[in-house]
Enzyme design. Structure first.
Site, PDB file in Angstrom:
ATOM      1  N   SER A 210       7.246   7.626 -21.841  1.00  0.00           N
ATOM      2  CA  SER A 210       8.337   7.025 -22.630  1.00  0.00           C
ATOM      3  C   SER A 210       7.823   6.388 -23.922  1.00  0.00           C
ATOM      4  O   SER A 210       8.604   5.927 -24.751  1.00  0.00           O
ATOM      5  CB  SER A 210       9.056   5.964 -21.797  1.00  0.00           C
ATOM      6  N   THR A 214       4.089   0.560 -22.002  1.00  0.00           N
ATOM      7  CA  THR A 214       4.037   0.063 -20.619  1.00  0.00           C
ATOM      8  C   THR A 214       4.302   1.225 -19.667  1.00  0.00           C
ATOM      9  O   THR A 214       4.889   2.239 -20.050  1.00  0.00           O
ATOM     10  CB  THR A 214       5.096  -1.035 -20.351  1.00  0.00           C
ATOM     11  N   HIS A 331     -16.307  -8.868  29.525  1.00  0.00           N
ATOM     12  CA  HIS A 331     -17.056  -9.998  30.080  1.00  0.00           C
ATOM     13  C   HIS A 331     -16.419 -11.297  29.609  1.00  0.00           C
ATOM     14  O   HIS A 331     -15.983 -11.388  28.459  1.00  0.00           O
ATOM     15  CB  HIS A 331     -18.510  -9.905  29.592  1.00  0.00           C
ATOM     16  N   ASN A 332     -16.339 -12.285  30.507  1.00  0.00           N
ATOM     17  CA  ASN A 332     -15.711 -13.576  30.135  1.00  0.00           C
ATOM     18  C   ASN A 332     -14.379 -13.323  29.416  1.00  0.00           C
ATOM     19  O   ASN A 332     -14.119 -13.853  28.335  1.00  0.00           O
ATOM     20  CB  ASN A 332     -16.631 -14.394  29.225  1.00  0.00           C
ATOM     21  N   GLU A 361     -12.757  -9.933  33.828  1.00  0.00           N
ATOM     22  CA  GLU A 361     -13.520 -10.905  34.615  1.00  0.00           C
ATOM     23  C   GLU A 361     -12.815 -12.251  34.668  1.00  0.00           C
ATOM     24  O   GLU A 361     -12.234 -12.704  33.675  1.00  0.00           O
ATOM     25  CB  GLU A 361     -14.915 -11.085  34.008  1.00  0.00           C
ATOM     26  N   ASP A 363     -13.769 -16.282  36.024  1.00  0.00           N
ATOM     27  CA  ASP A 363     -14.648 -17.298  36.611  1.00  0.00           C
ATOM     28  C   ASP A 363     -13.742 -18.373  37.192  1.00  0.00           C
ATOM     29  O   ASP A 363     -13.062 -19.087  36.437  1.00  0.00           O
ATOM     30  CB  ASP A 363     -15.548 -17.929  35.539  1.00  0.00           C
ATOM     31  N   HIS A 376     -15.431 -21.128  31.706  1.00  0.00           N
ATOM     32  CA  HIS A 376     -16.874 -20.874  31.803  1.00  0.00           C
ATOM     33  C   HIS A 376     -17.524 -22.149  32.312  1.00  0.00           C
ATOM     34  O   HIS A 376     -17.645 -23.118  31.575  1.00  0.00           O
ATOM     35  CB  HIS A 376     -17.437 -20.466  30.437  1.00  0.00           C
ATOM     36  N   GLU A 410     -15.935 -14.102  39.659  1.00  0.00           N
ATOM     37  CA  GLU A 410     -17.089 -14.976  39.852  1.00  0.00           C
ATOM     38  C   GLU A 410     -16.496 -16.246  40.469  1.00  0.00           C
ATOM     39  O   GLU A 410     -15.882 -17.050  39.785  1.00  0.00           O
ATOM     40  CB  GLU A 410     -17.790 -15.257  38.519  1.00  0.00           C
ATOM     41  N   ASP A 733     -26.614  -4.657  -2.054  1.00  0.00           N
ATOM     42  CA  ASP A 733     -26.968  -5.872  -2.805  1.00  0.00           C
ATOM     43  C   ASP A 733     -28.473  -6.050  -2.724  1.00  0.00           C
ATOM     44  O   ASP A 733     -29.020  -6.265  -1.646  1.00  0.00           O
ATOM     45  CB  ASP A 733     -26.249  -7.085  -2.206  1.00  0.00           C
TER      46      ASP A 733
END
Length: 783
Positions: A210, A214, A331-332, A361, A363, A376, A410, A733
């Protein structure tokens, strides 16, 4: 070349790709009409809701859906101009009612019909909200679900268009729907490209049809398309095109046969299907031809991906004994952070299960009011109720996969609270809990995942064995003997690592007694102490499972690798991280998979290469959480030593050649606007020790937008059935550590050859479209 056109403020698709300008609230960027949708219109107007972080932290926020229908904007009433945003793309799902711990904690204050939770992808925390009315809550719940569903149904081309639109909005600082050249220069930096200013201005002037100085709407799209013109793909296209303009049906067949190594018999049919599926031009379809646009769309699709689509679905035999499979294991699971001071949450179980995890798991410790708690032990981690964990298991165990879930306990509870544990398991899980062998008879081997569909198996201590429990009741005086657990993980810290009195105290094993009620819940996964491979070979039953800390497992691998593999052909084994990993870091699971260990338990809450490999292995087979082990690890008459793979029967090494061609729209890693990445690609092979290798491309200066390498990397693979390939992009880097940009991991056996795109994932394992690599892969026999 054809160009899609649309208006980013706001826009709507129409036939032929033309723009239909619409008033605000008429449409959204991804093609979803909102006119007449009361929920989306209500979200755009905005709503004041309470953001809930805890029972005491409840603050009002003004939430509003932006007109792009892709961004949620919210602001505190008291924070002045401060506001935050998040993308709808970041939201995985919406949960209605009190379906989070936070909302459960305020259940007495706000009814469930006013509450909902936005669950984000990756490891980002949930957003818990309370609306002023049930109607307002429903508007957001239904509206968000519609937006999420629409995003999931978007094609690659639409996703790319949406991405372009988002960049337009970011760079259009004065929100006038136009972009001048200074704004374009800023945008290029934001998009990770450091382009010569003269070249950028020339593209800008070409796109400014155009001649207004812009760019708007389709002019910006034209600029973007010129910026991203894929010379690498065009080169391949022209190599196979008879006239340089299109691929005829025969041209495409030749490409699919010679480069993509598709099966010769079905190649003509496949070529026709690809033209119908990806070619945007109706004229080309009529000519049974494919344009460069269609070719690019095919290469960027799932069919053009490096991961073979057939192996992403459920393709393996699921009728073999349970111990013949690698099992995705956590785990955990209750921890959201580290294991010293981290936050325990039921959300940990929900997230793990939704990632396909099949062994979680708990505990368990004696809690107040007669209710067992999970945390834990001997640490400052927060506590949750065992009952709430079991409820989460009931609700989420089989959302992603139908195959069995193992609940690894556990147990540190006294007899009374063990009885409470058993009661919760029975009453909450009901028929989902496996309470006896499948046919009521004494089995000689594990049932299969197929036979155990929809079942939850408890792993823990058991009084006697399966034989006694099936032959008649255990005598009452015997019902409270034996240790509760030999899996107190602190007890497995190597003696030479005990460096403080506190650790010595932690290492004392539980001598509490075991309740018959809890013992009866254990069927196929009886936890036993491991003496030696010889003892196990002579005395152990198939349903007995031993657990090793990573260091003990490594010791067994070094001293008797082939025996370890043999042991795992007969029985289940669990390996878990050292108790000294207080930061909840992970060990490399590949070492343990090399021994045939089925339950390699990782901290799912901790991102990194270890979880990338776990995600990579279990990304196949429908992400069901079970992957069939190679045949040489399933048959006790076969011998395989991971340290010496060349000695195995059927040894056939392969050569893997990867040409890393280019990268597309790599994400920025530095928040500074002027910073642009210097990307390089590292390809890593994870497998038996002989296969462990990594090679890198050169780094490209200041171009994360469309870097080009054409670097070739070569590897020899001695045990391809066990190998995983990980592609990593980093920002070079020379002065400090390289920054992570993206990665993608997959089993070697799932690789598609030929010209392929690799759609990169973030550190959290979530997708980061449209970031990708373009590679050429060739696999050949060495002998």
């Amino acid at each position: 070349m054809t160009y899609h056109t649309y208006n980013c403020q706001p826009f709507c698709w129409a036939a032929g790709g033309k723009i239909v300008k619409q008033p605000p609230m008429a449409s959204m960027g991804c093609g979803l009409r909102i006119q007449g949708d009361d929920n989306l219109q209500s979200m755009i107007v905005g709503t004041v809701m309470r953001k809930i972080k805890s029972r005491t932290w409840k603050k009002q926020r003004y939430f509003k859906l932006q007109e792009d229908c892709m961004t949620i904007w919210y602001k505190s009433k008291k924070a002045g101009n401060a506001h935050s945003t998040f993308s709808v793309n970041d939201v995985e799902t919406v949960r209605e009612g009190h379906q989070s711990e936070v909302l459960l904690s305020i259940a007495d204050e706000f009814p469930p019909d006013r509450c909902f939770t936005l669950v984000f992808r990756g490891r980002r925390g949930n957003l818990d909200l309370v609306a002023d009315s049930a109607d307002e809550a429903q508007s957001w719940i239904k509206g968000m679900k519609k937006l999420i569903e629409n995003l999931e149904n978007m094609g690659e081309s639409e996703k790319l268009d949406q991405w372009i639109c988002e960049w337009f909005k970011k760079a259009d600082k004065n929100n006038d729907g136009r972009m001048n050249f200074p704004e374009i220069r800023v945008l290029l930096k934001m998009m990770n490209v450091d382009m010569n200013e003269h070249h950028a201005h020339r593209l800008f002037m070409t796109a400014d049809k155009s001649q207004t100085g812009t760019l708007e709407d389709d002019e910006f799209v034209l600029f973007y398309k010129m910026l991203t013109q894929r010379e690498d793909v065009l080169r391949v296209f022209q190599d196979y095109s008879g006239d340089g303009q299109k691929l005829s049906l025969r041209d495409l067949e030749e490409f699919l046969r010679d480069e993509q190594l598709e099966e010769v018999d079905g190649v003509q049919q496949l070529a026709m299907e690809l033209i119908q599926r990806y070619e945007p031009s109706d004229t080309a379809k009529m000519l049974k031809a494919m344009s460069i646009d269609g070719f690019l769309m095919y290469l960027a699709s799932a069919e053009g991906s490096i991961f073979h689509p057939r192996q992403q679905s459920l393709y393996q035999d699921m009728t073999q004994p349970l111990n013949h499979y690698f099992i995705s294991s956590s785990h955990n699971t209750y921890l959201m952070e580290d294991q010293l001071r981290g936050h325990s949450s039921v959300e940990g179980y929900i997230r793990a299960l939704k990632r396909g995890c099949r062994c979680v798991e708990v505990d368990c410790w004696d809690g107040p009011n007669g209710e067992p708690i999970v945390y834990h032990g001997h640490t400052f981690t927060s506590k949750i109720l065992f009952k709430d964990v079991v409820i989460a298991l009931r609700n989420y165990a089989f959302k992603v996969s139908e195959y069995p879930v193992i609940l690894s306990t556990e147990n540190h509870c006294g007899v009374e609270q063990q009885r409470v544990m058993a009661q919760h398991l029975n009453t909450i899980l009901g028929d989902k809990l496996l309470k006896s062998t499948l046919d009521g008879k004494i089995p000689v081997s594990f049932p299969s995942p197929e036979e155990l569909k929809g079942k939850i198996l408890l792993k823990g201590k058991k009084i006697g064995g399966l034989e006694e429990s099936l032959n008649g009741p255990v005598e009452p005086e015997d019902s409270l003997t034996g240790e509760v657990s030999d899996e107190d993980e602190a007890a497995d810290i190597d003696e030479d690592s005990l460096h403080s009195n506190s650790l010595r105290r932690m290492a004392k094993k539980s001598k509490q007694r075991l309740s018959k009620e809890l013992s009866d819940c254990v069927v196929y996964c009886k936890s036993v102490h491991f003496s030696s491979f010889k003892h196990s070979r002579i005395h152990s039953k198939f349903y007995e499972i031993s657990s090793f800390t990573e260091s003990k497992a490594r010791k067994h691998l070094r001293e008797a690798g082939a025996e370890f593999v043999h042991h795992n052909a007969r029985q289940l084994t669990r390996v878990y991280p050292s108790g000294l990993r207080t930061d909840s870091s992970n060990f490399n699971p590949q070492e343990m998979w090399n021994t045939g260990t089925q339950i390699v338990a990782l901290n799912f809450q901790t991102a990194g290469v270890e979880m990338d490999l776990n995600d990579g292995l279990f990304s196949q087979n429908g992400r069901c959480g079970y992957v069939l082990k190679p045949d040489f690890m399933r048959m006790s008459e076969r011998s395989f030593d991971p340290e010496v793979p060349i000695n195995r029967e059927g040894y056939r090494p392969l050569s893997l050649c990867i040409q890393v061609i280019s990268g597309q729209q790599l994400p920025k890693v530095n928040i500074k606007e002027s910073s642009v990445v210097d990307p390089f690609v590292r390809v890593e092979i994870h497998g038996v020790p002989l296969d462990q290798a990594k090679q890198e491309t050169r780094y490209i200066d200041n171009n994360g937008f469309n870097p080009v390498w054409y670097d070739t990397l070569r590897f020899t693979i001695h045990a391809p059935e066990l190998a995983l390939v990980r592609f990593v992009v980093e920002d070079y880097d020379k002065a400090s550590r390289n920054d992570f940009v993206g990665q993608y991991s997959l089993p070697f056996s799932c690789i598609q050859q030929g010209y392929r795109h690799i759609h990169l994932l973030s550190k959290d394992g979530t997708s980061i479209p449209p970031a990708s690599l373009f590679v050429h892969v060739r696999i050949t026999n060495l002998v």
